[in-house]
Design a protein around this motif. Structure first.
Motif, short mmCIF file in Angstrom:
data_model
loop_
_atom_site.label_atom_id
_atom_site.label_comp_id
_atom_site.label_asym_id
_atom_site.label_seq_id
_atom_site.Cartn_x
_atom_site.Cartn_y
_atom_site.Cartn_z
N ASP B 80 0.84 -1.21 0.00
CA ASP B 80 0.00 0.00 0.00
C ASP B 80 0.86 1.25 0.00
OD1 ASP B 80 -2.16 -1.64 0.07
OD2 ASP B 80 -2.62 -1.35 2.19
N THR B 105 -3.90 -3.65 -0.38
CA THR B 105 -5.31 -3.55 0.03
C THR B 105 -6.14 -2.94 -1.08
OG1 THR B 105 -4.33 -2.83 2.11
CG2 THR B 105 -6.70 -2.92 2.03
N VAL B 319 -2.06 -4.74 8.27
CA VAL B 319 -3.30 -4.92 7.54
C VAL B 319 -3.66 -6.40 7.53
CG1 VAL B 319 -4.41 -4.59 5.30
CG2 VAL B 319 -2.73 -2.94 6.08
#
Ligand code: SF4
Lengths: 96, 380
Positions: B80, B105, B319
């Motif tokens: 990301d 993501t 994440v």
């Protein structure tokens, strides 16, 4: 990406930057030879080295070079590396 | 044993395979009670599947595929951050091609490029340096990724940039080191590991001594191996002989390329430019102490984290893995790739869901490409 490819150093191109021309599977590519350089830089000419992401990482003998290249061909890694080199050239021009 | 014909020296391969079978018998290992050998390096994982070594060797050997594929262990949060950097209008983001398809993501670098970000696949960090020289009005960021084999290349490139006084070149450093995750796996009470096949090209840089703790503190053998299938078989045999004899040593099967003390120029460059992070996140394995490197303050001008205020410096964020992805369980050897419900369905090399499917060095991609191992058969 971690395996590298054998190449033979054929000429010094920029001594200040420790750069030399290597012949890798018929393709010429400028590489950094700092990891294998000892004494005057001309000493690297003619040597075989394992070349990884543009750096001559380790000196190897010619027989080892041939064996390694064959193993890499078997894994498809040799082709992948040559393609990555070509992609790198294109990236300099901003076309890839 | 038909696959053995594919070997460069099939007769030698057969002899080693016979010897392996003998030692496995002497150990008393069987399909029900196998010896567990981890090959650490993703290149070895690829070679094992490519040459069907898992099928050629006796059932008493179970290969556990280690965390040695840098693309596969890259956490989603870092992907990301790459995308975030790449989408800045002033940035030319340069990366090895392998990293392009790793899912983030929001999107992968591949998708970011399709959406217009200036992302260029390079062969070497030296290409990124050259792009920086040619584009003085742009910020060139190189995605520094990989283990000790690759780390010297970015360290030497940063030193070169410093010598030239380049002001528009930075590295987004995600370099990781091999020994800490091995220690983490050995400390995991659920892991059963009897011995290791050690990485060849990482060891070419660091030498064999960083593994000493595996023998001394954990009593497990490790043999540094080359990439030819015969190298791998010989190394497996050397590990098995140690297990049979009750020895735990660090041996070097690949001495023709791996010097005992590694490469002094590369080690010096790494030490000059990088320092250990307190910890680093590995996809599927979580945070591991002292397993990642960051750029020293002396080279902060070449540190993308410092320059753009991104990454660990700006507060780490972890994440969650995507729904149904079992990468963590595969990575720790708890399940085989085919046991992941997404394998070959929601997750293929063309459309990877998890990172182990992205690179040919990832266990899932290797299973997918070469049709898996014995473990597949009971399910069929
Ligand atoms: S099949 Fe895909 S999602 Fe499942 S473990 Fe492998 S890489 Fe992860």
């Amino acid at each position: 990406m971690c395996l590298g490819i054998p190449g033979q150093i054929v000429a010094v191109t920029d001594a200040d930057r420790m750069m030399a021309m290597a012949e890798v599977s018929g393709v010429r590519r400028e590489v950094n030879v700092a990891p294998i350089a000892q004494g005057p830089l001309e000493g690297v000419i003619g040597k075989w080295a394992l070349i990884h992401v543009g750096f001559a990482m380790s000196e190897i003998d010619e027989e080892e070079a041939a064996k390694t290249l064959e193993a890499l061909r078997g894994l498809g890694e040799a082709q992948e590396t040559l393609e990555a080199m070509a992609a790198g050239d294109a990236a300099l021009e901003g076309t890839a | 044993m038909k696959y053995a014909d594919e070997f460069r020296d099939p007769i030698a391969a057969r002899a080693v395979l016979d010897e392996i079978a003998k030692v496995v018998d002497q150990i008393g290992a069987t399909a029900e009670k196998p010896v567990h050998i981890m090959e650490i390096c993703g290149g070895h994982t690829h070679a094992i599947f490519r040459y069907g070594l898992d099928k050629l060797t006796p059932e008493g050997i179970e290969f556990i595929h280690g965390p040695g594929c840098p693309v596969c262990v890259l956490p989603m949060s870092r992907v990301d951050e790459c995308v975030e950097l790449a989408e800045r209008p002033e940035v030319i983001f340069t990366t090895f091609g392998d990293a392009m398809r790793v899912p983030g993501t929001r999107k992968s670098l591949m998708q970011a490029k399709a959406d217009g970000a200036d992302i260029r696949m390079v062969y070497s960090p030296l290409d990124a340096l050259e792009i920086a020289r040619r584009n003085p009005d742009r910020e060139v960021v190189f995605f520094g990724l990989g283990f000790e084999t690759t780390t010297p290349s970015t360290a030497l490139s940063i030193q070169q940039a410093a010598r030239e006084g380049l002001e528009n070149f930075t590295v987004f450093c995600n370099h990781i080191t091999v020994p800490p995750p091995i220690k983490a796996l050995l400390d995991d009470p659920h892991m059963v590991l009897d011995g290791f096949v050690g990485p060849g090209h990482v060891s070419m840089v660091i030498g064999v001594h960083p593994y000493d703790f595996i023998a001394e503190d954990y009593g497990k053998p490790l043999v540094v191996a080359g990439f030819e299938p015969l190298d791998l078989l010989q190394s497996v045999l050397m590990v098995l002989e140690q297990i049979r004899d009750g020895r735990a040593e660090i041996e070097n099967q690949y001495a023709r390329v791996v010097p005992e003390n590694g490469n002094p120029v590369s080690i010096a460059a790494i030490k000059d430019v990088y320092e250990e992070r307190p910890s680093f996140e590995w996809r599927g394995l979580g945070e591991i102490d002292a397993s990642g490197l960051r750029i020293r303050p002396a080279y902060a001008a070449f540190d993308a984290e410092a320059k753009f205020g991104i990454g660990y410096g700006a507060g780490a964020r972890s994440v969650q893995e995507p729904e149904g992805c079992a990468c963590g369980a595969v990575m720790t050897g708890r399940i085989k790739p085919v046991q992941c419900e997404q394998f070959g369905k929601g997750c293929t090399p063309e459309m990877p869901l998890g990172a182990l499917m992205v690179s040919s060095e990832g266990a899932c991609a290797a299973y997918y490409q070469y049709g898996g191992a014995r473990a597949v058969e009971p399910a069929e």
